[in-house]
Write an enzyme that holds these catalytic residues in place. Structure first.
Site, PDB file in Angstrom:
ATOM      1  N   ASP A 676      38.794 -21.565  33.539  1.00  0.00           N
ATOM      2  CA  ASP A 676      39.388 -22.724  32.868  1.00  0.00           C
ATOM      3  C   ASP A 676      39.338 -23.941  33.787  1.00  0.00           C
ATOM      4  OD1 ASP A 676      41.042 -23.944  30.665  1.00  0.00           O
ATOM      5  OD2 ASP A 676      42.473 -24.136  32.312  1.00  0.00           O
ATOM      6  N   LYS A 680      37.107 -27.580  33.499  1.00  0.00           N
ATOM      7  CA  LYS A 680      37.741 -28.896  33.619  1.00  0.00           C
ATOM      8  C   LYS A 680      37.070 -29.749  34.694  1.00  0.00           C
ATOM      9  CE  LYS A 680      42.322 -27.441  31.989  1.00  0.00           C
ATOM     10  NZ  LYS A 680      43.748 -27.195  32.354  1.00  0.00           N
TER      11      LYS A 680
END
Length: 815
Positions: A676, A680
């Site tokens: 994750d 980003k």
């Protein structure tokens, strides 16, 4: 003298006729005459009967019996029983006459325009006669007037031309000797040869205007089923409203382009005699309606927006037109010979082409005739084969105030462009009263709504939101929209209309907007089966202006439709990172599609939930700054875990606590594996201008090797306990140096690394707590002291708030 006209919907039933009598009653003490159309639907029924008879279909008798029954029942309901017999006999006499004519059509299998006019005349003759008797029955001095006695026309059956000199004289003489209130048949007249003619569909308006002009009336009132002339067709534009007043010219322009409230020819006798025309609503008689007169006085730049569907656009083009005298004359003379009506003309100053719009039904005939006329030029390749685009619409903005007012066309085409409506051709007359654009017919309703907002609701915008994903973020977003709806409308002039909601199983649509308090519950109970293809198709078929697709999922199946959605000029707002962290090629293609189509693609919540990270960095880059280094804690989940991981606590217990509070994904490994965070920082790197793939990023996976693989979440949590000592050793090692553990992403020199490290007390990351995120931007301008962006980086509420902010941002762009 005042002339009133009531349309078919106003006299569709005996109850409606009684309402009309109540409207007219207060005026009976003054000079007044009343024109009536046929009962609602009767003219269409008469045409159908004659068609059936022409085809040899005896079904025409059934329809004739139905029509007769309807009129006889009207007599029985409106007339006192003592007076009914003679009136019923007269109605039957007229119906028998009609039956004879239809029987003749049936026998000879021929229906000339003259015969059709005669058949259609029975609608008005029956209605006006019955209504005149109803007035008499209530003690009013009324008299039935068959307009064929006084209106003279040529023999152009179906759309006869009035001889005003003879007609005005006959009407004047008739009214001198008939003081009673005249109840007049609309639509019908008589030719010089004594044959019945009609004045064209909606000709009852024209009849009323003819009488108003001949009698020098003070007012002409057209009573219909709407509250006057509207700013747009209320069936297509729900926020349309009544225009209090407009000029004759404005009304003529609007009626030409599809506004059916008033028949265009009606204006002619009224204009000559400067008679005000009032458009009023039989169903709302106290409403003032619209007055049409010589001057437009209220200063509004635009009075109305109208459209005409079923249009084809043809173009005569080629190098052989350049500087050639007489080409236009040949073109339009050919169309005139074929009785083809030209709706719109546009020619560029280059003289290379002349394009013109006609009705779809005339397009093939026009094309064949013109290609025959210019066959030699086409053969010699001086003129191209004639292209013909069908199924188009014309939208027109109309208003006297446009004259000498700069910016009108800019506002018009800006509104169309922002909503992805392609303009095929444009025309504006020298009067500057009308700007017309030819567009695809499928976009007509969207164009009308977009233009109506631009010109009449310019301080207010309706955003049509299509939401996929009703998990924690989706639910929080719907709740926010509901909570802020009134404030947005009042302070920001924005209305967020949630048209659709969907989850992985169900989807629910309502073009008028779903009730926000019950939308998600209704989805479960009433929704249809969901597939992203079906959702996309339904969204496109609605074709609403200011459409925004909101993706609150983490599904790649949804992001697979992003390019198609943007190509349809629908903006996208999403916290879903899958699209922007896929291949660099896909990332570039989505950005390019959004730019080319003028749609917005906003994904601020991809990186820092509600934190303004991407917008801030983009603003720096737009101003000429350059990003040199990015240091960031980008997982609110992992920051919560490592901020809470203190002496005396087990690492596995902290993970369980974070999961219980909803900070982690359902499977905490999806947070601990660092992917994750990798997505980003990849997105931030790309926004900073780097060409980078996810595989280029070095990621430290915090999931121990024994906890990886195909095992259940419960099994993972059990196995994680066996590694508490390993994580405790890392914590103690940092604590011994007065440092804290942080899971950090660093972009430096074009290289990205993500790993668990420790920071000292002076470092900005040291004081992080809870689920906060923090980003340090080192740029050429912010070199010695990096820019710090810090705040909550996890949780449905803050993410939903970021999504909501992006939706509002698109709303302000749409203005």
């Amino acid at each position: 003298m005042k002339i009133l006209k009531f349309g078919g919907s106003s006299v569709a039933t005996p109850a409606r006729i009684q309402s009309v009598i109540d409207i007219v009653k207060p005026l009976l003490a003054t000079d007044v005459a009343v024109v009536f159309s046929a009962f609602g639907g009767v003219t269409d029924s008469l045409i159908t009967m004659s068609t059936l008879a022409l085809q040899g279909n005896l079904e025409y008798k059934t329809k004739l019996n139905e029509m007769e029954k309807r009129h006889l029942e009207a007599v029985r309901e409106l007339i006192n029983i003592q007076r009914q017999s003679g009136i019923l006999a007269q109605v039957k006499f007229m119906v028998n006459e009609l039956e004879d004519v239809l029987h003749g059509v049936y026998l000879v299998k021929e229906r000339t325009p003259r015969t059709l006019d005669y058949v259609m005349s029975f609608g008005e003759r029956l209605s006006a006669y019955i209504i005149a008797e109803a007035f008499k029955d209530r003690g009013h001095a009324a008299e039935f007037l068959d307009a064929r006695k006084v209106i003279r026309t040529d023999s152009h059956f179906g759309y006869a031309k009035v001889d005003f000199e003879v007609t005005n004289k006959l009407i004047g003489e008739y009214f001198k000797h008939h003081p009673e209130v005249q109840i007049i048949t609309g639509f019908v007249a008589t030719s010089e040869g004594g044959e019945t003619t009609t004045l064209g569909r909606s000709g009852s308006d024209y009849t009323a205007a003819i009488f108003a002009g001949a009698l020098r009336a003070t007012d002409l009132e057209i009573w219909t089923d709407v509250d006057g002339m509207m700013t747009a067709d209320p069936r297509k534009v729900k926020k349309a409203f009544t225009v209090p007043q407009m000029s004759y010219e404005e009304a003529m322009e609007l009626s030409h382009f599809g506004a059916k409230v008033i028949f265009p020819a009606t204006m002619q006798p009224a204009m000559v005699n400067k008679i005000p025309i009032w458009i009023k609503n039989t169903f709302n008689p106290t409403f003032e309606g619209t007055v049409i007169h010589a001057e437009s006085k209220n200063g509004k730049m635009i009075k109305g927006i109208s459209s005409m569907n079923g249009v084809s656009l043809l173009s005569l083009q080629g190098s052989g037109l350049l500087g050639v005298v007489g080409a236009s004359m040949r073109l339009f003379a050919t169309l005139a010979r074929e009785n083809v009506n030209v709706i719109l003309i546009s020619q560029a100053s280059s003289e290379h082409s002349i394009c013109f719009a006609v009705e779809n039904a005339s397009a093939a005939r026009a094309k064949a005739a013109i290609e025959k006329e210019f066959q030699y030029e086409i053969r010699n390749e001086e003129i191209d084969e004639m292209p013909c685009d069908n199924d188009l619409s014309i939208v027109a903005v109309v208003g006297d105030g446009m004259k000498h007012s700069p910016g009108t066309s800019g506002r018009m085409f800006s509104a169309l462009g922002k909503n992805g409506v392609n303009v095929v051709a444009i025309a504006q007359g020298s009067s500057e009263r009308n700007i017309s654009a030819v567009i695809p017919q499928v976009d007509a309703a969207k164009a009308l709504n977009a233009l109506h907002e631009a010109f009449f609701l310019s301080d207010r915008k309706v955003l049509n939101v299509f939401l996929v994903g009703t998990g924690l973020i989706g639910k929080a977003l719907v709740a926010m929209v509901n909570e802020q709806f009134a404030k947005l409308a009042k302070e920001n002039r924005l209305e967020v209309n949630v048209v659709a909601v969907a989850n992985s199983r169900k989807m629910l649509f309502n073009e008028d907007g779903l009730p926000l308090t019950t939308a998600i519950d209704s989805l479960v109970k009433e929704g249809e089966d969901m597939s992203m293809q079906a959702f996309y198709d339904k969204m496109l078929s609605l074709n609403l202006p200011n459409s925004i697709f909101v993706d609150c999922t983490s599904s790649p199946d949804v992001t697979a439709f992003y390019e198609a959605i943007l190509s349809a000029n629908i903006s996208i707002v999403t916290p879903n990172k899958k699209a922007n962290s896929s291949s660099m090629e896909d990332y570039r293609r989505l950005k390019a599609t959004a730019f080319q189509r003028g749609a917005k693609f906003l994904y601020e919540t991809n990186v820092g939930a509600g934190l303004p990270v991407i917008n801030t960095m983009n603003d720096l880059l737009l101003s000429g700054d350059k990003v040199l280094r990015i240091e960031a804690v980008l997982s609110g989940t992992l920051n919560y875990i490592f901020s809470s991981f203190e002496a005396g606590r087990k690492f596995s217990d902290v993970v369980k606590e974070a999961k219980a509070k909803g900070y982690t994904e359902p499977d905490p490994r999806d947070d601990l594996n660092g992917m994750d965070v990798a997505r980003k920082i990849l997105i931030l790197s790309r926004e900073a201008g780097l060409d980078m793939e996810l595989s280029d990023i070095v990621v430290e996976n915090l999931v121990p090797a024994t906890c990886q693989g195909d095992i259940s979440i419960d099994e993972f949590m059990t196995r994680l306990e066996k590694h508490d000592a390993d994580f405790e050793a890392l914590r103690k090692q940092a604590a011994d140096k007065n440092e804290k553990l942080r899971y950090m992403a660093v972009l430096d020199g074009g290289v990205v690394k993500i790993q668990l490290g420790s920071v000292e007390g002076k470092h900005p990351f040291y004081s992080l707590s809870g689920s906060d995120n923090i980003i340090l931007l080192t740029t050429e301008r912010y070199h010695d002291r990096p820019m710090v962006i810090r705040g909550p980086g996890a949780g449905a509420e803050v993410t939903a708030a970021g999504v909501f902010a992006d939706v509002i941002r698109i709303g302000h762009y749409a203005k």
